[in-house]
Design a protein around this motif. Structure first.
Motif, short mmCIF file in Angstrom:
data_model
loop_
_atom_site.label_atom_id
_atom_site.label_comp_id
_atom_site.label_asym_id
_atom_site.label_seq_id
_atom_site.Cartn_x
_atom_site.Cartn_y
_atom_site.Cartn_z
N ASP A 1 89.37 37.24 52.22
CA ASP A 1 89.36 36.66 51.04
C ASP A 1 90.31 37.25 50.00
OD1 ASP A 1 88.75 35.11 48.85
OD2 ASP A 1 86.82 35.60 48.76
N VAL A 2 91.62 36.33 49.97
CA VAL A 2 92.57 36.92 49.36
C VAL A 2 92.45 36.42 47.72
CG1 VAL A 2 94.20 37.27 50.95
CG2 VAL A 2 94.18 35.10 49.77
N ARG A 3 91.39 35.62 47.44
CA ARG A 3 91.25 35.22 45.96
C ARG A 3 90.05 35.83 45.40
NH1 ARG A 3 93.97 30.61 44.91
NH2 ARG A 3 92.54 29.89 43.45
N ALA A 4 89.30 36.95 46.08
CA ALA A 4 88.37 37.37 45.49
C ALA A 4 88.72 38.17 44.08
CB ALA A 4 87.74 38.30 46.37
N TRP A 5 89.77 38.67 44.01
CA TRP A 5 90.08 39.67 42.86
C TRP A 5 90.05 38.91 41.55
CZ3 TRP A 5 94.64 38.57 39.94
CH2 TRP A 5 95.65 37.77 40.56
N LYS A 6 90.24 37.60 41.54
CA LYS A 6 90.22 36.77 40.44
C LYS A 6 88.82 36.67 39.99
CE LYS A 6 94.45 33.99 41.48
NZ LYS A 6 94.97 32.69 41.63
N ALA A 7 87.86 36.57 40.83
CA ALA A 7 86.51 36.46 40.49
C ALA A 7 86.19 37.96 39.76
CB ALA A 7 85.76 36.21 41.82
N LEU A 8 86.72 38.92 40.42
CA LEU A 8 86.42 40.26 39.84
C LEU A 8 86.76 40.28 38.38
CD1 LEU A 8 86.49 43.65 41.09
CD2 LEU A 8 87.90 43.32 39.27
N LEU A 9 87.92 39.89 38.12
CA LEU A 9 88.56 39.78 36.80
C LEU A 9 87.71 38.92 35.78
CD1 LEU A 9 92.27 39.94 37.39
CD2 LEU A 9 90.86 41.74 36.95
N ALA A 10 87.07 37.98 36.25
CA ALA A 10 86.23 37.22 35.46
C ALA A 10 85.03 37.80 35.19
CB ALA A 10 85.88 35.93 36.08
N GLN A 11 84.56 38.90 35.74
CA GLN A 11 83.33 39.52 35.48
C GLN A 11 83.17 39.98 34.13
OE1 GLN A 11 81.52 42.18 38.49
NE2 GLN A 11 80.87 43.69 37.03
N LYS A 12 82.24 39.76 33.44
CA LYS A 12 81.97 40.48 32.05
C LYS A 12 81.62 42.01 32.09
CE LYS A 12 80.73 35.90 29.99
NZ LYS A 12 79.73 35.49 28.88
N GLY A 13 82.13 42.66 31.19
CA GLY A 13 81.78 44.18 30.99
C GLY A 13 82.67 44.92 31.82
N ILE A 14 83.91 44.75 32.21
CA ILE A 14 85.01 45.50 32.75
C ILE A 14 85.91 46.03 31.70
CG2 ILE A 14 86.80 45.78 34.62
CD1 ILE A 14 85.22 43.70 36.21
N ASP A 15 85.96 47.13 31.47
CA ASP A 15 87.14 47.66 30.53
C ASP A 15 88.49 48.04 31.01
OD1 ASP A 15 85.26 48.04 28.43
OD2 ASP A 15 84.38 49.84 29.42
N ALA A 16 88.47 48.37 32.35
CA ALA A 16 89.63 48.83 33.08
C ALA A 16 89.48 48.67 34.55
CB ALA A 16 90.04 50.42 32.62
N VAL A 17 90.57 48.22 35.08
CA VAL A 17 90.51 48.01 36.50
C VAL A 17 91.87 48.92 36.92
CG1 VAL A 17 92.44 46.18 36.30
CG2 VAL A 17 90.76 46.30 38.23
N PHE A 18 91.38 49.34 38.39
CA PHE A 18 92.37 50.14 39.04
C PHE A 18 92.77 49.31 40.20
CE2 PHE A 18 90.49 53.66 37.14
CZ PHE A 18 91.22 54.73 37.06
N ILE A 19 94.38 49.23 40.40
CA ILE A 19 94.99 48.48 41.12
C ILE A 19 95.60 49.12 42.32
CG2 ILE A 19 96.67 46.49 41.56
CD1 ILE A 19 96.20 45.40 38.61
N VAL A 20 94.83 49.04 43.35
CA VAL A 20 95.26 49.99 44.49
C VAL A 20 95.65 49.13 45.79
CG1 VAL A 20 94.97 52.16 45.37
CG2 VAL A 20 93.56 51.42 43.48
N THR A 21 96.53 48.00 45.63
CA THR A 21 96.59 46.90 46.64
C THR A 21 98.03 47.18 47.28
OG1 THR A 21 97.42 45.36 45.05
CG2 THR A 21 95.01 45.52 45.58
N PRO A 22 98.55 46.58 48.20
CA PRO A 22 99.81 46.24 48.54
C PRO A 22 100.74 46.06 47.52
CG PRO A 22 98.33 45.63 50.31
CD PRO A 22 97.55 45.69 49.03
#
Length: 453
Positions: free
Chosen positions: A92-113
């Motif tokens: 699922d290459v679109r799942a990251w968009k759902a993660l960013l829509a989750q409430k209550g996230i202050d910061a994200v580590f991007i560790v992808t290609p």
């Protein structure tokens, strides 16, 4: 990924949230809720430093591969931490968009290609989520301008997670430079000189990610699935930040100095083909023996700075060699080289002779290492991973500027497309873009000055 369409549709609402989420100077935060997009081997190596912190809660993870999600969840379970929300799996290459829509996230580590970094960073910043991005910041030069503009529009914190800036000897030499030990800086050298043949090819077995075969792409695993293709399609300085990051610190780039010009040369490409042919699971008749690699085995890039310094970078990942970043810092009063841990300071060292650098490392040991070496023990890359994560989290908690900020990120990373352009245009010398648009003249050095991060 349909990046432009996605960004356009989400920009209006995200901008309002972002500009109110991270005002500099706001009250200190006690706890940072983080997510991780990309839980491959690199992401898993970051879990230790992250989960060792009481001020961090890992609330969500995302990956396209279920095997990587499962390995990550097993690591988390062993620490006794709460299970995060899980996104992705099964390609699922679109799942990251759902993660960013989750409430209550202050910061994200991007560790992808690499090819995902710009799109994910921009979307996260527009969602008001602070970004800690693994190198590189983008692929094309336009990617870098897009990431910069997104950060400027939103005000959301962004840090390039360049861990070599926190290597113990690198920080000690920063102390030496700022103390004037080498006099006025004149020239620097560095690079990414690392035999990656066993990283770019394997058997495809998740339990044997390094050197187990001659496969890549769909038949490979981990970095062999994506990184090898860059060696086929591109010819340039593909991984500049390990070398240029420390050199930029030494030269105060974007803080009274800037890059003005760049050119690059590439050797012929032989190493990866030879590796396939000579591997026990490869051979002259292996399908990959016919692959044409564009990336020169040794790429040499030169930069000139506004204040007159020159910097030479070398990218060397396709030939047999020991690992080395090849640092050289040279000024009017002496120089340091990391390969043999050697130093010469006029008036202190014996005339025309090298000294071992260790006594200088000890004398100029950075406060970060003096204060936190015990906590960093056991973390990845000799403790460097702990320090770069510490820097990101502490800056977020205090709502202070990132020590490796957006201007650093895009300039260091833009060396890649600019070197590609130089080589493609018959080794042409190019003007280096001023991403700060003149702000470099008045900005002051802030990196690790107070020993906190």
């Amino acid at each position: 990924m349909h990046r432009r369409t996605f960004l356009k549709s989400s920009a209006a609402g995200a901008l309002v949230m972002a500009t109110t989420s991270w005002p500099l100077g706001a009250r200190t935060r006690d706890r940072i809720r983080v997510a991780m997009i990309g839980t491959g081997l690199r992401g898993q190596s970051q879990l230790g430093p992250l989960l060792s912190r009481d001020d961090v809660e890992l609330v969500a993870i995302c990956d396209t591969q279920q095997v990587m999600l499962d390995k990550t969840l097993a690591i988390i379970e062993k620490t006794g931490r709460r299970k995060p929300k899980v996104y992705g799996g099964n390609g699922d290459v679109r799942a990251w968009k759902a993660l960013l829509a989750q409430k209550g996230i202050d910061a994200v580590f991007i560790v992808t290609p690499w090819e995902w970094h710009a799109s994910m960073s921009i979307a996260a910043m527009q969602a008001g989520i602070a970004v800690g991005c693994e190198v590189v910041a983008g692929i094309t030069l336009q990617d870098h301008w897009d990431v910069l503009r997104a950060q400027q529009r939103t005000g959301t914190p962004y840090m390039l997670l360049e861990n070599v800036c926190y290597r113990r000897d690198v920080l000690a030499v920063l102390q030496m430079v700022r103390a004037g030990l080498f006099g006025e800086l004149v020239h620097m050298q560095a690079g990414y000189q690392h035999d990656l043949r066993a990283v770019k090819f394997n058997s495809g077995n998740p339990n044997e990610p390094y050197g187990s075969g001659a496969e890549f792409g769909d038949k490979g695993f981990s970095e062999a699935q994506w990184r090898t293709q860059h060696s086929i399609d591109r010819n340039g300085e593909l991984y500049p930040s390990h070398g240029i990051g420390p050199c930029a610190m030494y030269a105060n780039i974007h803080r009274g100095n800037r890059f003005t010009h760049i050119n690059a040369f590439a050797s012929k490409a032989r190493g990866l083909h030879e590796y396939i042919v000579e591997h026990p699971k490869g051979g002259a008749n292996h399908p990959n023996a016919g692959v044409k690699f564009k990336l020169g085995d040794v790429v040499t890039t030169t930069l000139r700075c506004e204040n007159g310094e020159t910097i030479l970078l070398q990218h060397d990942t396709s030939l047999p060699r020991p690992y080395s970043l090849g640092f050289r810092v040279q000024g009017t009063d002496g120089l340091w080289m990391d390969v043999n841990k050697s130093i010469h300071v006029e008036g202190k060292s014996p005339a025309h002779k090298w000294e071992q650098a260790q006594k200088y490392y000890d004398e100029y040991d950075h406060p970060l290492w003096r204060n936190y070496a015990a906590k960093a023990a056991g973390a990845g890359h000799g403790g460097m991973d702990w320090f770069v994560i510490h820097a990101f989290i502490e800056a977020l908690k205090a709502n202070t500027p990132m020590p490796i900020d957006i201007y650093d990120a895009v300039a260091w990373s833009a060396i890649t497309p600019l070197s590609e352009q130089s080589i493609a245009e018959d080794y042409k010398t190019l003007a280096f873009p001023d991403f700060t648009e003149g702000k470099w003249k008045d900005r002051k050095p802030i990196f690790a000055l107070d020993g906190r991060y």
